[in-house]
Design a protein around this motif. Structure first.
Motif: not given
Length: 219
Positions: A129-133, A159-160, A214-216
């Motif tokens: 669902d969400i990738a965190l960098a 989301r990224l 935050t990107f989609i």
């Protein structure tokens, strides 16, 4: 002569590793051990604001969150409390060992570990669902390939979240960001949007030091 020409063509066509300055301290076990000490420093919470970051990510209880470049697993306790499942990814075995030890010591039962590569985080397709960098985007030697792998692993409308240092003298101690950080925020946005994402939100995370994007994922 023919062999030499073939070799030159292969070298010239190989993709460039763009994060040489940022990755210079990660090439040996000793170097990574020094880095790990900074990643687990007692004062990091006050600088990194992990709880504020998790709130800003708007993680829902049923979500799967990937920590891309987990390092020593600093964010795992915070993400574990917020998400149904956490995937901790890194390309270094010694970092993954430290992250596993962190998860074990804090009894984090909902964390899985993946060893990625320089070009692919090896996420299951449409599983996140969400990738965190967090502080890791500037370490990508092959950002286009990494972004393709992250986008492949994200669910539709996944989301990224990028948290990065500004490329400015005040962002890191001793003006280090000017050499350590490859791109400042506007160019990071351009690069990521050119690789299948759309910017949804932008905010400052740590004043004069870090920003959050935050990107989609566009599927």
């Amino acid at each position: 002569m023919k062999t030499l020409l073939i070799a030159l063509v292969l070298v010239s066509s190989a993709p460039a590793q763009v994060a040489g300055n940022a990755n210079s301290g990660y090439k040996t076990p000793e170097g990574r051990e020094r880095v790990a000490k900074t990643l687990t420093a007692p004062d990091r919470d006050s600088k990194q604001k992990p709880e504020e970051l998790v709130r800003a990510m708007a993680i829902k209880p049923g979500m799967v969150v990937a920590d891309i470049g987990t390092g020593a697993g600093y964010m795992l306790p915070y993400l574990s409390r917020a998400a149904r499942r956490v995937i901790a990814e890194d390309i270094q075995d010694d970092f993954l060992d430290k992250a596993r030890a962190k998860a074990k010591s804090e009894k984090l039962a909902n964390v899985d570990f993946i060893k990625g590569t320089e070009t692919d985080p090896m996420l299951a397709e449409n599983g996140v669902d969400i990738a965190l960098a967090l502080d890791s985007y500037h370490h990508y030697d092959y950002p286009e390939k990494m972004l393709a792998g992250i986008r492949r692993g994200l669910k539709p409308n996944g989301r990224l979240v990028i948290v990065e240092y500004y490329k400015r003298e005040s962002a890191m101690p001793n003006g280090r960001a000017l050499e350590h950080i490859r791109l400042d925020a506007p160019d990071v946005i351009k690069e990521i949007e050119a690789n299948g994402f759309h910017l949804e939100a932008q905010r400052e995370h740590v004043k004069d030091s870090q920003y959050m994007l935050t990107f989609i994922a566009l599927k």
